[in-house]
Design an enzyme around this catalytic site. Structure first.
Site, PDB file in Angstrom:
ATOM      1  N   ILE A  42       0.842  -1.191   0.000  1.00 32.00           N
ATOM      2  CA  ILE A  42       0.000   0.000   0.000  1.00 32.00           C
ATOM      3  C   ILE A  42       0.880   1.245   0.000  1.00 32.00           C
ATOM      4  CG2 ILE A  42      -1.813   1.254   1.244  1.00 32.00           C
ATOM      5  CD1 ILE A  42      -2.389  -1.477   2.704  1.00 32.00           C
ATOM      6  N   CYS A  43       0.632   2.128  -0.940  1.00 30.68           N
ATOM      7  CA  CYS A  43       1.337   3.412  -1.001  1.00 30.68           C
ATOM      8  C   CYS A  43       0.529   4.412  -0.172  1.00 30.68           C
ATOM      9  CB  CYS A  43       1.472   3.865  -2.458  1.00 30.68           C
ATOM     10  SG  CYS A  43       2.292   5.458  -2.641  1.00 30.68           S
TER      11      CYS A  43
END
Length: 151
Positions: free
Chosen positions: A90-91
């Site tokens: 997840i960014c």
């Protein structure tokens, strides 16, 4: 180590008693260890993920809460989202450089819910294929480049 365990026990209790909407702690995941949690998540009503089921994995180091947990989607259904890679990474800036000890599992969960809920179109990040082939298994070892201010 004791302060980390005490903090995790407190957060675990808060998550069990008052989980964010659409999130449930997988109780079996914390029976053997306090440092690895699985949280089941359902896509919010009225969003492109409505009714879909996802699973988050939180891993805590002995430096928690001074160091962010490792958080990623896991399982067979990884959300198709511009800030979620197909390997579950997840960014999200609060998982790296914007982490603060004042944040918690609850606040990370709420940020992820908000990120997914604001999505209008299901698509992978533009560099998904390259990233997945070359990244470290631990997303915290990635030097993230935030392409926009919604990460």
């Amino acid at each position: 180590m004791a302060s980390m365990q005490k903090r995790l026990q407190k957060e675990l209790l808060a998550l069990q008693n008052d989980p964010p909407a659409g999130m449930t702690l997988n109780e079996r995941s914390v029976q053997n260890t306090i440092t690895e949690w699985f949280i089941d998540m359902e896509g919010a009503q009225g969003t492109v993920y409505e009714g879909e089921k996802f699973q988050l994995l939180f891993k805590f180091s002995s430096r928690y809460p001074f160091e962010s947990p490792q958080v990623m989607f896991t399982g067979e259904n990884i959300p198709v989202h511009p800030h979620v890679y197909s390997n579950g990474h997840i960014c999200l800036s609060i998982l790296t450089e914007d982490w603060s000890p004042a944040l918690s599992v609850q606040s990370v969960c709420l940020s992820i819910i908000s990120m997914l809920s604001s999505c209008k179109e299901k698509r992978r990040p533009p560099d998904n294929s390259f990233y997945v082939k070359t990244c470290n298994k631990n997303p915290k070892k990635t030097k993230w480049w935030y392409h926009d201010d919604t990460c």
